[in-house]
Design an enzyme around this catalytic site. Sequence first.
Site, PDB file in Angstrom:
ATOM      1  N   SER A 139       0.845  -1.191   0.000  1.00  0.00           N
ATOM      2  CA  SER A 139       0.000   0.000   0.000  1.00  0.00           C
ATOM      3  C   SER A 139       0.880   1.240   0.000  1.00  0.00           C
ATOM      4  O   SER A 139       1.778   1.358   0.838  1.00  0.00           O
ATOM      5  CB  SER A 139      -0.901  -0.008   1.244  1.00  0.00           C
TER       6      SER A 139
ATOM      7  N   LYS B 218      -0.887  -0.809  -4.539  1.00  0.00           N
ATOM      8  CA  LYS B 218      -2.141  -0.138  -4.193  1.00  0.00           C
ATOM      9  C   LYS B 218      -1.826   1.319  -3.908  1.00  0.00           C
ATOM     10  O   LYS B 218      -0.971   1.612  -3.055  1.00  0.00           O
ATOM     11  CB  LYS B 218      -2.765  -0.803  -2.978  1.00  0.00           C
TER      12      LYS B 218
ATOM     13  N   LYS C 203      -3.140   4.917  -2.529  1.00  0.00           N
ATOM     14  CA  LYS C 203      -4.150   5.690  -1.825  1.00  0.00           C
ATOM     15  C   LYS C 203      -4.524   6.876  -2.707  1.00  0.00           C
ATOM     16  O   LYS C 203      -3.644   7.540  -3.280  1.00  0.00           O
ATOM     17  CB  LYS C 203      -3.601   6.190  -0.497  1.00  0.00           C
TER      18      LYS C 203
ATOM     19  N   ASP D 138      -7.215   2.876  -3.522  1.00  0.00           N
ATOM     20  CA  ASP D 138      -8.006   2.829  -2.294  1.00  0.00           C
ATOM     21  C   ASP D 138      -8.367   4.255  -1.901  1.00  0.00           C
ATOM     22  O   ASP D 138      -7.486   5.065  -1.641  1.00  0.00           O
ATOM     23  CB  ASP D 138      -7.196   2.162  -1.172  1.00  0.00           C
TER      24      ASP D 138
ATOM     25  N   GLU E 172     -11.078   0.540  -4.361  1.00  0.00           N
ATOM     26  CA  GLU E 172     -11.446   0.118  -3.009  1.00  0.00           C
ATOM     27  C   GLU E 172     -12.164   1.243  -2.269  1.00  0.00           C
ATOM     28  O   GLU E 172     -11.670   2.372  -2.221  1.00  0.00           O
ATOM     29  CB  GLU E 172     -10.202  -0.314  -2.240  1.00  0.00           C
TER      30      GLU E 172
ATOM     31  N   ASP F  45     -14.219  -2.349   1.781  1.00  0.00           N
ATOM     32  CA  ASP F  45     -13.380  -2.499   2.980  1.00  0.00           C
ATOM     33  C   ASP F  45     -14.234  -2.072   4.175  1.00  0.00           C
ATOM     34  O   ASP F  45     -14.903  -2.890   4.802  1.00  0.00           O
ATOM     35  CB  ASP F  45     -12.115  -1.642   2.790  1.00  0.00           C
TER      36      ASP F  45
ATOM     37  N   LYS G  43     -10.416  -7.807   6.495  1.00  0.00           N
ATOM     38  CA  LYS G  43      -9.524  -7.455   7.612  1.00  0.00           C
ATOM     39  C   LYS G  43     -10.151  -8.065   8.867  1.00  0.00           C
ATOM     40  O   LYS G  43     -11.227  -7.627   9.302  1.00  0.00           O
ATOM     41  CB  LYS G  43      -9.448  -5.942   7.792  1.00  0.00           C
TER      42      LYS G  43
ATOM     43  N   GLY H  46      -4.700  -4.868   5.461  1.00  0.00           N
ATOM     44  CA  GLY H  46      -3.800  -4.649   6.588  1.00  0.00           C
ATOM     45  C   GLY H  46      -4.172  -3.381   7.354  1.00  0.00           C
ATOM     46  O   GLY H  46      -4.788  -2.481   6.798  1.00  0.00           O
TER      47      GLY H  46
HETATM   48  O1  LIG Z   1      -0.262  -2.843   4.771  1.00  0.00           O
HETATM   49  C1  LIG Z   1      -0.889  -2.413   5.745  1.00  0.00           C
HETATM   50  O2  LIG Z   1      -0.921  -2.947   6.872  1.00  0.00           O
HETATM   51  C2  LIG Z   1      -1.728  -1.173   5.556  1.00  0.00           C
HETATM   52  C3  LIG Z   1      -2.564  -1.322   4.335  1.00  0.00           C
HETATM   53  C4  LIG Z   1      -3.474  -0.144   4.205  1.00  0.00           C
HETATM   54  O3  LIG Z   1      -3.369   0.624   3.275  1.00  0.00           O
HETATM   55  N1  LIG Z   1      -4.347   0.016   5.173  1.00  0.00           N
HETATM   56  C5  LIG Z   1      -5.235   1.162   5.102  1.00  0.00           C
HETATM   57  C6  LIG Z   1      -6.577   0.742   4.581  1.00  0.00           C
HETATM   58  O4  LIG Z   1      -7.462   1.582   4.562  1.00  0.00           O
HETATM   59  O5  LIG Z   1      -6.686  -0.394   4.122  1.00  0.00           O
HETATM   60  C7  LIG Z   1      -5.254   1.819   6.433  1.00  0.00           C
HETATM   61  C8  LIG Z   1      -4.254   2.694   6.687  1.00  0.00           C
HETATM   62  C9  LIG Z   1      -4.178   3.352   7.902  1.00  0.00           C
HETATM   63  C10 LIG Z   1      -5.109   3.058   8.872  1.00  0.00           C
HETATM   64  C11 LIG Z   1      -6.109   2.141   8.617  1.00  0.00           C
HETATM   65  C12 LIG Z   1      -6.180   1.511   7.376  1.00  0.00           C
END
Ligand SMILES: O=C(O)CCC(=O)N[C@@H](C(=O)O)c1ccccc1
Length: 366
Positions: free
Chosen positions: A133, A159, A161, A187, A212, A237, A261, A289
Site C-alpha cells: 500500500s 495499491k 491511496k 483505495d 477500493e 473495505d 480485515k 492490513g
Molecule cells: O499494509 C498495511 O498494513 C496497511 C494497508 C493499508 O493501506 N491500510 C489502510 C486501509 O485503509 O486499508 C489503512 C491505513 C491506515 C489506517 C487504517 C487503514
Amino acid sequence: MKITGIELRRIRMPLVAPFRTSFGTETERDILLLRVVTPDAEGWGECVAMSQPRYCSEYVDGAAEVLRRFLVPALPAHIDAHTVGRALHPFKGHRMAKAALETAVLDAQLRTDGQSLATFLGAGTDRVPCGVSVGIMNSIPQLLDTVTGYLDEGYVRIKLKIEPGWDLAPVRAVRERFGDDLLLQVDANAAYTLADAPHLARLDDFGLLLIEQPLAGDDMVQHARLATRLTTPVCLDESIESAEHAAAAITLGACSIINVKPGRIGGYLEARRIHDLARAHGVALWCGGMLETGIGRAANLALAALPGFTLPGDTSASRRYYATDITAPFELHEGHLEVPTGPGIGVDPVHDILDEVTVSTEWITV
Ligand SMILES: O=C(O)CCC(=O)N[C@@H](C(=O)O)c1ccccc1
C-alpha cells in the site's frame, strides 16, 4: 480451556515513514496487544484500532476500555474460541476489540493443541503473494520513486491511496511509467460521493484491478449504483463489518471484491465465514492490513493462505512499516511471504524488543 488472566499491553511503534491516507497521516502506531494466559499456553491478539476514530468508529483507548469493563469480564471461566463470540454477543459493535480477544483465546487454544492457525482455518498454500500500500505523496516524482523501490523489493501488486485532487494524475503516472502489466489498484478510504461517479469512471482507462471503498462505509446502496457506472471492479473495505454485511453487499451488487480485515469484521472465525460465503458467490477476496506488527501480520498470513484469497493482499514485509518489528521480521522472498507453520499464530514477540516499545501493561484476572 481455563483462562488464568489477560494482559492488556500498549506499545508505541514509530513508522519508517509517514503514511498518508484520505483520512489522515500516521507517523506511529499506538497499539493494544492482548496476552491470554492459561495453565498450558499463552495466546496473543493484536487490536487494530487506530489512535483516533478516523478509519472507523473504534479507537484504541476505547477498545482498551470496553475490554477492561465489559468484554473480558463477560468471559466464562472455561472457554474456547468458538464460545468467545457467543459470550461477547450481548455487547454491540467494538469488533476490533472483540477480534483481538477472540484471536488471543484462539492462539492459546491452538498452541495447546499444537495446531497452526493456517491449518485450523484451512490454508491451501505455504506462501502468499504480497502487495503493498502506497500512501498519498507530496509529488508525482516522489510517488514514482517510492513505487520503484517497492517493485525492486519484489512486491507483486501496487495499491495507491487516492483522494479528490490526488487520483487521476498519480494513477496515470504510475501506469505510464511501469506499463500495463503492473497489477495496480486504488483505495479511496471513502473519500468520494456518488456525485463523483463521472470523475471516478475516468479511472476505467487505467486497467485497475479494483477501486477500493470509493464511498462512505454505510453507502452500500450507493456503491451498488456506482458499480453500474464503472468498469473497474468495486472492492469494499470499511462497508463490510460482518458476514451479513458481505451477503448484503453481494446481493445488492455493491461489490465484486472484498478486502477482508479480521479486526474490522470481528475475528478470524468470521473471516472464515466471509471466505466461504464469497467463494460460493464467485466474489474474490484479499487480505487487508492495518499496519499490524508481526503478531497481527502472522495471523493475517494464515488467513491470506485460504483458497478464496485469490488476489494479492496488503500483507507486506515488516520493514514496510517498522524498522524493528516486535517479532522476527517478515521478509519478502520473490514477492511472497511464508505462512507461519508453528502452533497458533506461529510467532512470539521478542521480549527485549517488546519491552523497549511497551508504554503500559495491565493485568486482568479472569
Ligand atoms: O499494509 C498495511 O498494513 C496497511 C494497508 C493499508 O493501506 N491500510 C489502510 C486501509 O485503509 O486499508 C489503512 C491505513 C491506515 C489506517 C487504517 C487503514
